[in-house]
Motif scaffolding. Structure first.
Motif, short mmCIF file in Angstrom:
data_model
loop_
_atom_site.label_atom_id
_atom_site.label_comp_id
_atom_site.label_asym_id
_atom_site.label_seq_id
_atom_site.Cartn_x
_atom_site.Cartn_y
_atom_site.Cartn_z
N SER A 1 27.17 29.09 30.60
CA SER A 1 27.35 29.74 31.90
C SER A 1 28.83 29.87 32.25
CB SER A 1 26.63 28.95 32.99
OG SER A 1 25.24 28.85 32.72
N VAL A 2 29.59 28.81 31.99
CA VAL A 2 31.03 28.85 32.26
C VAL A 2 31.70 29.93 31.44
CG1 VAL A 2 33.20 27.56 32.05
CG2 VAL A 2 31.15 26.43 32.96
N TYR A 3 31.31 30.05 30.18
CA TYR A 3 31.88 31.06 29.30
C TYR A 3 31.62 32.47 29.84
CZ TYR A 3 32.79 33.75 25.04
OH TYR A 3 33.27 34.67 24.14
N LEU A 4 30.38 32.71 30.26
CA LEU A 4 30.03 34.04 30.75
C LEU A 4 30.71 34.33 32.08
CD1 LEU A 4 26.23 34.10 29.82
CD2 LEU A 4 28.13 35.24 28.64
N ILE A 5 30.83 33.32 32.94
CA ILE A 5 31.52 33.51 34.22
C ILE A 5 32.98 33.87 33.99
CG2 ILE A 5 32.33 32.29 36.28
CD1 ILE A 5 29.69 30.74 36.25
N TRP A 6 33.58 33.27 32.98
CA TRP A 6 34.99 33.54 32.67
C TRP A 6 35.21 35.02 32.38
CZ3 TRP A 6 37.90 35.70 28.86
CH2 TRP A 6 39.27 35.42 28.87
N PRO B 1 22.60 32.92 25.96
CA PRO B 1 23.30 34.20 25.85
C PRO B 1 24.55 34.12 24.97
CG PRO B 1 22.59 33.86 28.10
CD PRO B 1 22.28 32.60 27.36
N ASN B 2 25.19 32.96 24.93
CA ASN B 2 26.35 32.79 24.06
C ASN B 2 25.99 32.95 22.59
OD1 ASN B 2 27.96 32.36 26.24
ND2 ASN B 2 28.73 30.38 25.57
N THR B 3 24.78 32.52 22.21
CA THR B 3 24.34 32.69 20.83
C THR B 3 24.28 34.17 20.47
OG1 THR B 3 22.94 30.73 21.19
CG2 THR B 3 22.59 32.00 19.17
N SER B 4 23.77 34.98 21.39
CA SER B 4 23.71 36.42 21.15
C SER B 4 25.10 37.02 21.05
CB SER B 4 22.91 37.09 22.28
OG SER B 4 21.59 36.58 22.34
N VAL B 5 26.03 36.55 21.91
CA VAL B 5 27.41 37.03 21.85
C VAL B 5 28.03 36.69 20.51
CG1 VAL B 5 29.72 36.77 22.83
CG2 VAL B 5 27.74 36.94 24.35
N ARG B 6 27.84 35.45 20.07
CA ARG B 6 28.39 35.02 18.78
C ARG B 6 27.87 35.90 17.64
NH1 ARG B 6 25.79 29.80 16.45
NH2 ARG B 6 24.19 31.40 16.21
N ALA C 1 38.75 35.88 16.73
CA ALA C 1 40.02 35.19 16.48
C ALA C 1 39.99 33.92 17.32
CB ALA C 1 41.21 36.06 16.85
N ALA C 2 40.15 32.78 16.67
CA ALA C 2 39.87 31.52 17.36
C ALA C 2 41.09 30.83 17.95
CB ALA C 2 39.17 30.55 16.40
N PHE C 3 42.25 31.01 17.33
CA PHE C 3 43.42 30.25 17.77
C PHE C 3 44.57 31.22 18.01
CE2 PHE C 3 47.27 27.77 17.27
CZ PHE C 3 46.97 26.60 17.93
N ALA C 4 45.16 31.18 19.19
CA ALA C 4 44.91 30.23 20.27
C ALA C 4 43.81 30.74 21.20
CB ALA C 4 46.19 30.02 21.08
N SER C 5 43.21 29.82 21.95
CA SER C 5 42.14 30.19 22.87
C SER C 5 42.72 30.81 24.14
CB SER C 5 41.31 28.96 23.24
OG SER C 5 40.41 29.28 24.28
N LEU C 6 42.46 32.11 24.33
CA LEU C 6 42.93 32.75 25.55
C LEU C 6 42.07 32.38 26.75
CD1 LEU C 6 44.13 36.27 24.40
CD2 LEU C 6 45.45 34.25 24.95
N HIS C 7 40.86 31.88 26.50
CA HIS C 7 40.08 31.35 27.62
C HIS C 7 40.84 30.19 28.27
CE1 HIS C 7 37.02 33.54 25.37
NE2 HIS C 7 36.29 33.55 26.46
N VAL C 8 41.36 29.32 27.42
CA VAL C 8 42.15 28.20 27.94
C VAL C 8 43.47 28.71 28.51
CG1 VAL C 8 43.33 26.06 27.33
CG2 VAL C 8 41.09 26.58 26.33
N GLY C 9 44.13 29.61 27.79
CA GLY C 9 45.43 30.11 28.21
C GLY C 9 45.40 30.77 29.57
N VAL C 10 44.41 31.61 29.81
CA VAL C 10 44.32 32.32 31.10
C VAL C 10 43.99 31.34 32.22
CG1 VAL C 10 43.04 34.05 32.40
CG2 VAL C 10 43.78 34.55 30.08
#
Length: 239
Positions: A116-121, A183-188, A212-221
Motif C-alpha cells: 500500500s505504501v508503495y502504491l501511495i508513493w 498489486p505490487n506482484t502484478s507491477v513487478r 533499475a534498482a540502485f539507487a532507490s528514487l522512492h527513498v531519494g524523493v
C-alpha cells in the motif's frame, strides 16, 4: 500516462484552490464574490507563469530520466546485483535483509502494508508537485522543491548507468516466492514483461524498460520531501 496524470492533478488542485477560497470568502460575508473574480485575483499572470514553468521543468526532467533509464541495458550488459548483495550481506552481519525482514515482520499483513505504501508513493510525487506549484504561497519554496526533485531524477539516471542492477526481486526471486499476491506482484511482473519485450525488439514495441534498482528514487524523493519540510519550516510558517 504521466503527461496526462500530472497536468490533471495540477489542474484539479488549481480548481480546488479557487473553489475553496470562494467558499471561505462567502462564509466571511463576501456573498457578491464570484468564482471568476476569485480566480482572477488569485491566479494572475505571475502565478500562472510560476506554476506552468515549474510543471514544464519537472516534466522535461522526468521524461529525460525515463528515456535514459530505458536505454541502460543497451549501454552495458553488466549487472551489479552480486556486488550489492555482498554489501547487503556484510551490513546485515551475514544475513540477507529480505529474508530477515520476512522473518521479523511476517509475510501477511506487513506485505500488504508495504504494498500500500508503495502504491501511495506513486500518487504522492504528482500530489506534492501540485502542493508546491499551486498551494504554496512562498514561490521560493515551491521552486526549490521542484528543482530538488528534478535533480533526484538526474542523479538517479547517472547512478543507473554507474551501478546497473535489477534488484533482489529479480536477482533473487526465490526470496519472494512465498509472499501473498498483491498489486505490487502484478507491477513487478509487468515491469519484467516490458523489459523482456524491449530487449527482444527495441524498435518493434512501445513498451519502456523501467527496471533499475540502485539507487532507490522512492527513498531519494521521500528524503527530499522531509528535507524540504525541515529547511522551509513548513510546519511553523505560512506557505
Amino acid at each position: 500516462p504521466t503527461w496526462f496524470r500530472l497536468p490533471t492533478i495540477v489542474g484539479g488542485a488549481v480548481l480546488l484552490d479557487i473553489v475553496a477560497r470562494w467558499v471561505l470568502l462567502r462564509r466571511r460575508g463576501g456573498a457578491r464574490r464570484t468564482l471568476r473574480s476569485v480566480a482572477v485575483e488569485r491566479w494572475d499572470r505571475e502565478q500562472w507563469a510560476f506554476t506552468l514553468s515549474g510543471l514544464a521543468t519537472w516534466y522535461v526532467a522526468y521524461v529525460a530520466f525515463r528515456n535514459l533509464k530505458s536505454y541502460v541495458p543497451f549501454v552495458t550488459d553488466r549487472l551489479a546485483d552480486p556486488a550489492l548483495e555482498r554489501i547487503d550481506h556484510a551490513m546485515w552481519l551475514g544475513h540477507d535483509p529480505a529474508v530477515v525482514l520476512h522473518g521479523v515482520l511476517g509475510t501477511g499483513i506487513a506485505n500488504w502494508v508495504a504494498a500500500s505504501v508503495y502504491l501511495i508513493w506513486i500518487g504522492l510525487v504528482p500530489a506534492s508537485l501540485a502542493i508546491a506549484l499551486v498551494w504554496t504561497r512562498r514561490s521560493t519554496a515551491g521552486a526549490w522543491y521542484v528543482t530538488a526533485v528534478s535533480v533526484d531524477w538526474l542523479l538517479g539516471a547517472a547512478l543507473y548507468y554507474a551501478v546497473p542492477s535489477l534488484g533482489p526481486t529479480y536477482a533473487r526471486p526465490e526470496w519472494f516466492a512465498s509472499l501473498p499476491h498483491t498489486p505490487n506482484t502484478s507491477v513487478r511482473d509487468a515491469l519484467l514483461a516490458d523489459r523482456v519485450e524491449v530487449l527482444a525488439g527495441p524498435w518493434d514495441t512501445h513498451a519502456v524498460q523501467t527496471i533499475a534498482a540502485f539507487a532507490s528514487l522512492h527513498v531519494g524523493v521521500m528524503v527530499t520531501i522531509c528535507l524540504m519540510v525541515e529547511v522551509m519550516q513548513i510546519g511553523r510558517a505560512h506557505v
